[in-house]
Design a protein around this motif. Structure first.
Motif, PDB file in Angstrom:
ATOM      1  N   GLY A 179     -55.197 -21.646  31.391  1.00  0.00           N
ATOM      2  CA  GLY A 179     -55.557 -21.828  29.996  1.00  0.00           C
ATOM      3  C   GLY A 179     -57.016 -21.569  29.682  1.00  0.00           C
ATOM      4  N   ARG A 180     -57.719 -20.812  30.530  1.00  0.00           N
ATOM      5  CA  ARG A 180     -59.132 -20.517  30.297  1.00  0.00           C
ATOM      6  C   ARG A 180     -59.304 -19.129  29.695  1.00  0.00           C
ATOM      7  NH1 ARG A 180     -60.368 -22.284  36.432  1.00  0.00           N
ATOM      8  NH2 ARG A 180     -58.669 -20.766  36.610  1.00  0.00           N
TER       9      ARG A 180
ATOM     10  N   VAL B 203     -70.121 -23.346  24.556  1.00  0.00           N
ATOM     11  CA  VAL B 203     -69.298 -22.468  25.405  1.00  0.00           C
ATOM     12  C   VAL B 203     -67.823 -22.655  25.072  1.00  0.00           C
ATOM     13  CG1 VAL B 203     -68.681 -21.864  27.772  1.00  0.00           C
ATOM     14  CG2 VAL B 203     -71.026 -22.502  27.225  1.00  0.00           C
ATOM     15  N   PHE B 204     -67.399 -23.914  24.890  1.00  0.00           N
ATOM     16  CA  PHE B 204     -66.005 -24.191  24.532  1.00  0.00           C
ATOM     17  C   PHE B 204     -65.647 -23.514  23.215  1.00  0.00           C
ATOM     18  CE2 PHE B 204     -63.060 -26.728  21.992  1.00  0.00           C
ATOM     19  CZ  PHE B 204     -61.957 -26.801  22.836  1.00  0.00           C
TER      20      PHE B 204
ATOM     21  N   PHE C 259     -63.837 -25.535  35.084  1.00  0.00           N
ATOM     22  CA  PHE C 259     -62.743 -26.494  35.218  1.00  0.00           C
ATOM     23  C   PHE C 259     -61.835 -26.515  33.987  1.00  0.00           C
ATOM     24  CE2 PHE C 259     -65.744 -28.206  38.335  1.00  0.00           C
ATOM     25  CZ  PHE C 259     -64.898 -28.455  39.403  1.00  0.00           C
ATOM     26  N   GLY C 260     -62.123 -25.684  32.996  1.00  0.00           N
ATOM     27  CA  GLY C 260     -61.257 -25.572  31.847  1.00  0.00           C
ATOM     28  C   GLY C 260     -61.488 -26.668  30.827  1.00  0.00           C
ATOM     29  N   VAL C 261     -60.512 -26.833  29.942  1.00  0.00           N
ATOM     30  CA  VAL C 261     -60.664 -27.759  28.827  1.00  0.00           C
ATOM     31  C   VAL C 261     -60.767 -29.208  29.297  1.00  0.00           C
ATOM     32  CG1 VAL C 261     -58.166 -28.051  28.469  1.00  0.00           C
ATOM     33  CG2 VAL C 261     -59.747 -28.348  26.554  1.00  0.00           C
TER      34      VAL C 261
ATOM     35  N   PRO D 129     -51.274 -19.669  25.475  1.00  0.00           N
ATOM     36  CA  PRO D 129     -51.127 -20.383  26.740  1.00  0.00           C
ATOM     37  C   PRO D 129     -52.208 -21.422  26.983  1.00  0.00           C
ATOM     38  CG  PRO D 129     -52.160 -18.266  27.137  1.00  0.00           C
ATOM     39  CD  PRO D 129     -51.864 -18.323  25.664  1.00  0.00           C
ATOM     40  N   LEU D 130     -53.070 -21.704  25.980  1.00  0.00           N
ATOM     41  CA  LEU D 130     -54.072 -22.753  26.157  1.00  0.00           C
ATOM     42  C   LEU D 130     -53.375 -24.059  26.516  1.00  0.00           C
ATOM     43  CD1 LEU D 130     -56.359 -21.983  23.085  1.00  0.00           C
ATOM     44  CD2 LEU D 130     -56.828 -21.452  25.470  1.00  0.00           C
ATOM     45  N   GLN D 131     -53.870 -24.739  27.531  1.00  0.00           N
ATOM     46  CA  GLN D 131     -53.183 -25.913  28.051  1.00  0.00           C
ATOM     47  C   GLN D 131     -53.573 -27.175  27.289  1.00  0.00           C
ATOM     48  OE1 GLN D 131     -53.530 -26.231  32.287  1.00  0.00           O
ATOM     49  NE2 GLN D 131     -52.443 -24.328  32.647  1.00  0.00           N
TER      50      GLN D 131
END
Length: 594
Positions: A412-413, A385-386, A217-219, A82-84
Motif C-alpha cells: 500500500g505504499r 511526505v504522506f 514502513f508505510g501508513v 490498494p492503499l491499506q
C-alpha cells in the motif's frame, strides 16, 4: 480474494460506471474495496526476505474497460485503490486533535500578534477556525460516503469538474513538496538554540533519513509517529494554558498581576483593519494540514465510525488549542515587545509562548518549548511526505501526471510519490548556501495560499455533491454521516475563503508599514498566479475535451460509494437518537461534540 473474483468485481464496477454515464443515475451501489491476493506463507529467513522484496511489487488493479471516459476511469481506479487500511481510531483521533498544531501556532502567532495586536489575533483565528470547522465537517461527509484514494482531490474532479480537480491536486502537491525541505531546514535551525557550532547540513541529513525510514514502513509508520508527536503537542498546549492563567495572576517567580493590562496599553489592535487582514494568512497557515484527516480516509480501518468523531473534535482544537492559548498569550505579551520580530520564524526566541515564560522569570521552560517546536517541525515534515505521495498517486490515477506515479506496491505504499517527495526534499541542503534565505522565500511564496484554495474546493465539492443528490432524486437519509453545519456551513466557508483571498490581495498590493512593490506582491500572491496558469494550461492541454463544469444530473454518485441499506441506516440513526435522548444532559453534550 481470488483473481477470478477480483476480475468479476472489476467488471461489475465498470458496467455500473457506464450505466451511470448513460442514465445519469444508477439503481444500485457496490462496495468496491478490493484486497490484494495473499501470497502463500513462506518459511525461513529466505522466505521472509522474499516476502519483503515482493512487497515492493506493484499491486494489480485488474483490467480497465477501454471504453470508459477519463473521469470514469479515474473513479474506478480510486475505488479499487490498494492503499491499506492500517490507521486505527486512535491514530485518526490524535491526527485530528493535534496534527495541525505546529510552528504556525507556537512561533507564527508572534508576528501576527505584533502586526495586528491581541484583538486581531483572536478575531482572525476565530473566523478562520469557524471556517475550518465547517470545511472539515463537509470533508467528513464526503470521505465517509466515498472512502476512496485521493479523497477530496479525486472527488473534486467528480463533483465540480476535472479542470478544478487538476488545479487543486497540483496546488496541493506543490504545497507539500515544498513544505518538506522547508521544515527540515527549520528543524536544523531549531537545534541551534542549544548548539550552533555543528553544520546545518549534518542535522538536515539526520532528519531527512529519519523521515525516509518512517515512510518506508508505510501508513502504519506515519500513524504511529504522528500519534506520539501529536500527543506531545497537545500536552504542551494544555500545560501552557494552565500555566498562563497562573502567570497572569502573578504566580511566576518574578511575575506580578497582569490581568487585561496589555489590552489597554498598548491596546488590543495594531494597524487597524489592515492589521486584522494581515493576521488571516498567519491563522490559515496555523490550521494547514487539518484536511489530512480526509486524505487518510482511504487508509482508515473503519472510516464510517472514526471520521465523524474525528471531524467533531476539530471544535476542541479550535477552542482550546488556539483560542484559549492565544487569548492567554495576548494577555501575557504586549504586541510592542521587540522580541516578537527579532528572530527567524523558527526560533524559540520569537515565540510569544516562550516570551511570556521568560517574562515570569522561569528558566527551564524555554528549552522545553524549543523542543516542542522541534517536534512540531518534524511532525509537519513527516505529514508532508504522506500527503504529497498520496496526492501524486491521485494525480496519476486521474491522468493529470505520468502514469508511473500511480505505482502502489502490495504493502500500500505509493513508491514513486514517496520518491518524488524525498527527491524534492533534497532542497533542504540549500541550508548551507549563502542564498538560502532568498531561495526559501520564493519556495514559500509558491505554496503560501495553498490551504485557502484547498479548503475552498472542499466546500465547493460538498455543495456540488448535495446539489447532485437533489438533482438525481436522492436523500441525505442514505448517508451514514452528514455535516453538522450542512450546506449552509459549506457556503459560509467558501465565501469566507474568498474574502480572505481578497484581503490578502489588498495586503500584497499595499503591505502593512511598507510601500507597494512587485516583489512583495508576488512573494505574497504567487500561489494564486500559479493556480490561474494551471487552469489555463489544462484548458490548452485538453482543448475541446476540457470539462470546466459538470451538470449536477450527470455527476457520478455510484462508483466507490460505500454500499448501504437506506432503511437500515435510517433505523440506526433513529435508534441512536433515542438512546442519546435517554441519557443525562452532560452525556448528550459530550456526544454532540465528540
Amino acid at each position: 480474494m481470488s483473481s477470478e473474483k477480483q476480475t468479476n468485481t472489476a467488471s461489475v464496477i465498470e458496467v455500473d460506471a457506464k450505466r451511470s454515464k448513460e442514465t445519469g443515475t444508477a439503481s444500485r451501489s457496490y462496495t468496491t474495496s478490493i484486497s490484494s491476493q495473499e501470497d502463500k506463507p513462506r518459511e525461513g529467513v529466505k522466505g521472509k526476505f522474499q516476502d519483503f522484496i515482493d512487497g515492493f511489487r506493484q499491486f494489480d488493479v485488474g483490467e480497465l474497460d477501454p471504453n470508459l471516459s477519463d473521469m470514469e476511469r479515474a473513479n474506478v481506479i480510486a475505488a479499487r485503490s490498494p492503499l491499506q487500511r492500517k490507521l486505527k481510531s486512535r491514530h485518526i483521533q490524535m491526527i485530528a486533535i493535534g496534527g495541525a498544531i505546529g510552528t504556525g501556532l507556537f512561533v507564527g502567532s508572534g508576528s501576527a500578534l505584533s502586526t495586528g495586536g491581541p484583538g486581531s489575533l483572536i478575531i482572525a483565528y476565530f473566523l478562520i477556525g469557524s471556517m475550518i470547522f465547517a470545511t472539515v465537517q463537509a470533508l467528513g461527509e464526503l470521505s465517509v460516503a466515498f472512502p476512496v484514494a485521493g479523497s477530496f482531490l479525486s472527488l473534486c474532479s467528480r463533483f465540480v469538474s476535472p479542470a478544478f480537480g487538476f488545479v487543486i491536486a497540483w496546488n496541493y502537491a506543490m504545497q507539500w513538496l515544498i513544505v518538506m525541505p522547508l521544515e527540515l531546514v527549520a528543524a536544523s535551525l531549531t537545534i541551534k538554540y542549544w548548539n550552533s557550532s555543528i553544520s546545518s547540513a549534518a542535522w538536515v541529513s539526520i532528519f531527512y533519513f529519519g523521515i525516509m525510514l518512517i515512510n518506508i514502513f508505510g501508513v502504519r509508520g506515519y500513524g504511529e509517529v504522528e500519534f506520539v508527536l501529536s500527543a506531545i503537542k497537545v500536552i504542551a498546549v494544555v500545560g501552557f494554558s494552565i500555566l498562563g492563567v497562573i502567570l497572569n495572576c502573578g504566580g511566576g517567580p518574578e511575575g506580578t498581576y497582569i490581568g487585561g493590562k496589555y489590552f489597554h496599553d498598548p491596546g488590543a489592535f495594531n494597524h487597524g483593519f489592515k492589521g486584522l487582514c494581515s493576521v488571516f494568512v498567519t491563522a490559515a497557515f496555523s490550521f494547514a494540514g487539518t484536511e489530512l484527516v480526509g486524505l487518510a480516509s482511504a487508509e482508515t480501518q473503519n472510516p464510517e465510525k472514526t471520521l465523524p468523531s474525528a471531524t467533531k473534535q476539530v471544535f476542541w482544537r479550535i477552542t482550546l488549542f488556539y483560542l484559549v492559548s492565544l487569548t492567554i498569550v495576548g494577555l501575557l505579551v504586549p504586541y510592542t515587545d521587540p522580541r516578537l520580530l527579532s528572530a527567524s520564524s523558527v526560533d524559540a526566541a520569537a515565540s510569544p509562548f516562550v516570551i511570556s515564560i521568560q517574562n515570569a522569570g522561569i528558566k527551564v521552560l524555554p528549552s522545553i518549548f524549543n523542543a516542542i517546536i522541534l517536534i512540531s517541525v518534524i511532525s509537519v515534515a513527516n505529514s508532508a511526505v504522506f500527503a504529497c505521495s498520496r496526492t501524486i498517486a491521485s494525480l496519476a490515477d486521474q491522468g493529470f501526471a505520468p502514469h508511473f506515479f500511480g505505482y502502489i506496491d502490495r504493502k500500500g505504499r505509493p513508491l514513486f510519490g514517496i520518491a518524488l517527495s524525498l527527491t524534492v526534499g533534497l532542497l533542504c541542503f540549500l541550508s548551507v548556501s549563502s542564498k538560502e534565505g532568498e531561495a526559501f522565500t520564493w519556495l514559500m511564496a509558491l505554496s503560501g495560499l495553498s490551504s485557502i484554495c484547498t479548503w475552498s474546493i472542499i466546500c465547493l465539492s460538498h455543495i456540488r455533491f448535495r446539489r447532485a443528490m437533489k438533482a438525481q432524486g436522492r436523500s441525505t437519509d442514505e448517508l451514514s454521516f452528514t455535516s453538522m453545519s450542512g450546506v449552509i456551513g459549506s457556503w459560509m466557508g467558501l465565501i469566507l475563503n474568498i474574502l480572505v483571498l481578497v484581503a490578502e490581495f489588498w495586503i500584497a498590493l499595499f503591505p502593512v508599514g511598507g510601500k507597494p512593490s512587485a516583489e512583495n506582491f508576488f512573494q505574497n500572491y504567487l500561489n494564486i498566479v500559479v493556480n490561474i496558469l494551471l487552469f489555463v494550461g489544462y484548458v490548452l492541454w485538453k482543448r475541446r475535451n476540457a470539462v470546466l463544469w459538470l451538470r449536477a444530473d450527470s455527476i457520478d454518485l455510484v462508483t466507490g460509494r460505500k454500499d448501504v441499506d437506506v432503511d437500515l441506516v435510517r433505523q440506526e440513526k433513529e435508534a441512536e437518537k433515542a438512546f442519546i435522548r435517554s441519557k443525562p444532559w452532560y452525556y448528550r453534550m459530550y456526544r454532540f461534540w465528540c
